[in-house]
Write an enzyme that holds these catalytic residues in place. Structure first.
Site, PDB file in Angstrom:
ATOM      1  N   SER A 211       0.859  -1.199   0.000  1.00  8.80           N
ATOM      2  CA  SER A 211       0.000   0.000   0.000  1.00  8.80           C
ATOM      3  C   SER A 211       0.886   1.238   0.000  1.00  8.80           C
ATOM      4  CB  SER A 211      -0.857  -0.021   1.276  1.00  8.80           C
ATOM      5  OG  SER A 211      -1.383   1.265   1.566  1.00  8.80           O
TER       6      SER A 211
ATOM      7  N   TYR B 215      -2.474  -0.395  10.327  1.00  6.74           N
ATOM      8  CA  TYR B 215      -2.482  -0.742   8.895  1.00  6.74           C
ATOM      9  C   TYR B 215      -1.107  -0.472   8.279  1.00  6.74           C
ATOM     10  CZ  TYR B 215      -4.149  -1.021   4.066  1.00  6.74           C
ATOM     11  OH  TYR B 215      -4.334  -1.381   2.750  1.00  6.74           O
TER      12      TYR B 215
HETATM   13  P1  NAD Z   1     -12.066  -5.903   0.033  1.00 11.35           P
HETATM   14  O1  NAD Z   1     -12.444  -5.653   1.464  1.00 11.35           O
HETATM   15  O2  NAD Z   1     -12.963  -5.412  -1.056  1.00 11.35           O
HETATM   16  O3  NAD Z   1     -11.817  -7.458  -0.167  1.00 11.35           O
HETATM   17  C1  NAD Z   1     -11.002  -8.188   0.706  1.00 11.35           C
HETATM   18  C2  NAD Z   1     -11.335  -9.657   0.586  1.00 11.35           C
HETATM   19  O4  NAD Z   1     -10.466 -10.359   1.506  1.00 11.35           O
HETATM   20  C3  NAD Z   1     -12.769 -10.004   0.990  1.00 11.35           C
HETATM   21  O5  NAD Z   1     -13.329 -10.916   0.056  1.00 11.35           O
HETATM   22  C4  NAD Z   1     -12.623 -10.633   2.370  1.00 11.35           C
HETATM   23  O6  NAD Z   1     -13.616 -11.605   2.666  1.00 11.35           O
HETATM   24  C5  NAD Z   1     -11.249 -11.269   2.259  1.00 11.35           C
HETATM   25  N1  NAD Z   1     -10.630 -11.470   3.563  1.00 11.35           N
HETATM   26  C6  NAD Z   1     -10.497 -10.571   4.577  1.00 11.35           C
HETATM   27  N2  NAD Z   1      -9.892 -11.132   5.628  1.00 11.35           N
HETATM   28  C7  NAD Z   1      -9.616 -12.418   5.280  1.00 11.35           C
HETATM   29  C8  NAD Z   1      -9.011 -13.508   5.947  1.00 11.35           C
HETATM   30  N3  NAD Z   1      -8.588 -13.407   7.200  1.00 11.35           N
HETATM   31  N4  NAD Z   1      -8.881 -14.671   5.276  1.00 11.35           N
HETATM   32  C9  NAD Z   1      -9.346 -14.814   4.016  1.00 11.35           C
HETATM   33  N5  NAD Z   1      -9.946 -13.819   3.338  1.00 11.35           N
HETATM   34  C10 NAD Z   1     -10.081 -12.638   3.964  1.00 11.35           C
HETATM   35  O7  NAD Z   1     -10.579  -5.294  -0.129  1.00 11.35           O
HETATM   36  P2  NAD Z   1      -9.809  -4.582  -1.364  1.00 11.35           P
HETATM   37  O8  NAD Z   1     -10.025  -3.126  -1.301  1.00 11.35           O
HETATM   38  O9  NAD Z   1     -10.066  -5.302  -2.620  1.00 11.35           O
HETATM   39  O10 NAD Z   1      -8.296  -4.780  -0.867  1.00 11.35           O
HETATM   40  C11 NAD Z   1      -7.552  -5.910  -1.234  1.00 11.35           C
HETATM   41  C12 NAD Z   1      -6.118  -5.712  -0.770  1.00 11.35           C
HETATM   42  O11 NAD Z   1      -5.581  -4.517  -1.317  1.00 11.35           O
HETATM   43  C13 NAD Z   1      -5.944  -5.589   0.749  1.00 11.35           C
HETATM   44  O12 NAD Z   1      -4.766  -6.267   1.135  1.00 11.35           O
HETATM   45  C14 NAD Z   1      -5.794  -4.104   0.963  1.00 11.35           C
HETATM   46  O13 NAD Z   1      -5.051  -3.803   2.120  1.00 11.35           O
HETATM   47  C15 NAD Z   1      -5.039  -3.719  -0.306  1.00 11.35           C
HETATM   48  N6  NAD Z   1      -5.197  -2.313  -0.648  1.00 11.35           N
HETATM   49  C16 NAD Z   1      -6.431  -1.801  -0.867  1.00 11.35           C
HETATM   50  C17 NAD Z   1      -6.556  -0.449  -1.172  1.00 11.35           C
HETATM   51  C18 NAD Z   1      -7.897   0.184  -1.435  1.00 11.35           C
HETATM   52  O14 NAD Z   1      -7.965   1.412  -1.432  1.00 11.35           O
HETATM   53  N7  NAD Z   1      -8.948  -0.581  -1.663  1.00 11.35           N
HETATM   54  C19 NAD Z   1      -5.403   0.349  -1.235  1.00 11.35           C
HETATM   55  C20 NAD Z   1      -4.160  -0.221  -0.995  1.00 11.35           C
HETATM   56  C21 NAD Z   1      -4.068  -1.557  -0.710  1.00 11.35           C
END
Ligand code: NAD
Length: 258
Positions: free
Chosen positions: A142, A155
């Protein structure tokens, strides 16, 4: 259709929603056999249905990535029939708060999913990739991995660890044909962001959405398909010269916010 992942098996954690969902669908469309591990089995099954409706192949496992035994058992089951060529460590959770607003329980929860989950998958898969003398690992870091973001103590801790675990694995396994990289997205419009706004800013949600959008110098949040496109490239043979790298995909957040 680009068949860059024909005959490849790609394991995507958190493939039930957001970036992971879009990535799973894209990889399947590009020829991969996709394996989704998600805590939310219903969402994971929806992704599987989307993939199959488009003529692709997918399998799902209900899994909490924070639980090492669960991860090991699932990877062993998969490995009876298939070699895992690509691992995408995408499952992650958010937390808002500075250090005073972060309880021990908050810290442990974020650590267990974002850090230990990533470790658990790499730990389970690396030995098998090593035996095959090839493999690609892509971790979701991130912008918080490398710059100070307000109120993201836990985070940031977790995503800093994802960045440095990436460097460590890339270093240790380069001789074994394993590439390991991470990407560092800015804000991407996914349920992760929507849930965060609903939970933390129910009174002024639209105002906060606008503020978060404008915190990227480019003036908006990223789109899931933009993130999936970078993941797909980095996991493909076209990126064979890339390992031990972190790729910002953040609308200029890290370098242009001054
Ligand atoms: P999201 O919340 O839309 O999806 C996350 C998925 O992970 C969900 O399907 C959830 O059920 C699953 N999950 C959560 N905890 C879990 C666990 N313990 N075991 C198995 N599955 C689990 O998230 P997103 O926005 O698509 O983010 C995905 C990744 O990208 C994350 O690692 C997040 O930190 C990173 N990220 C997101 C953003 C953003 O702005 N969306 C920015 C930077 C990084």
């Amino acid at each position: 259709m680009n068949n860059r992942f024909e005959h490849k098996v790609a394991l995507v954690t958190g493939g039930g929603s957001g970036i992971g969902q879009n990535t799973a669908v894209k990889f399947a469309a590009e020829g991969a056999y996709v394996i989704i591990l998600d805590m939310d089995i219903n969402s994971a099954n929806q992704t599987k249905s989307t993939i199959e409706a488009a003529g692709g192949q997918a399998e799902v496992f209900e899994c909490n990535v924070a639980k090492q035994q669960q991860v090991n058992d699932i990877v062993d089951t998969i490995s009876k029939d298939r070699e895992i060529d690509i691992l995408i460590n995408n499952a992650g959770i958010a937390h808002v708060g500075n250090i005073e607003g972060t309880t021990e329980e908050d810290l442990d929860r974020v650590y267990n999913v974002n850090v230990k989950g990533c470790y658990n998958l790499m730990h389970a898969v690396v030995a098998k990739m090593k035996a095959n003398k090839s493999g690609v690992i892509l971790n979701l870091a991130s912008i918080a991995s490398s710059v100070g973001i307000e109120d993201r103590f836990a985070y940031s801790m977790s995503k800093g660890a994802v960045l440095t675990m990436t460097y460590s694995v890339a270093r240790d396994y380069i001789e074994h044909g394993i590439r390991c990289n991470c990407i560092a997205p800015g804000r991407v419009h996914t349920p992760f962001v929507d849930n965060f706004l609903d939970k933390n800013y129910p009174e002024n949600r639209d105002e906060m959405f606008d503020k978060l959008s404008k915190s990227q110098p480019i003036g908006r949040m990223g789109k899931v398909d933009e993130i999936a496109a970078l993941i797909s490239y980095l996991c493909s043979d076209e990126a064979a010269f890339i390992t031990g790298s972190n790729f910002p995909i953040d609308g200029g957040f890290v370098t242009l916010n001054n």
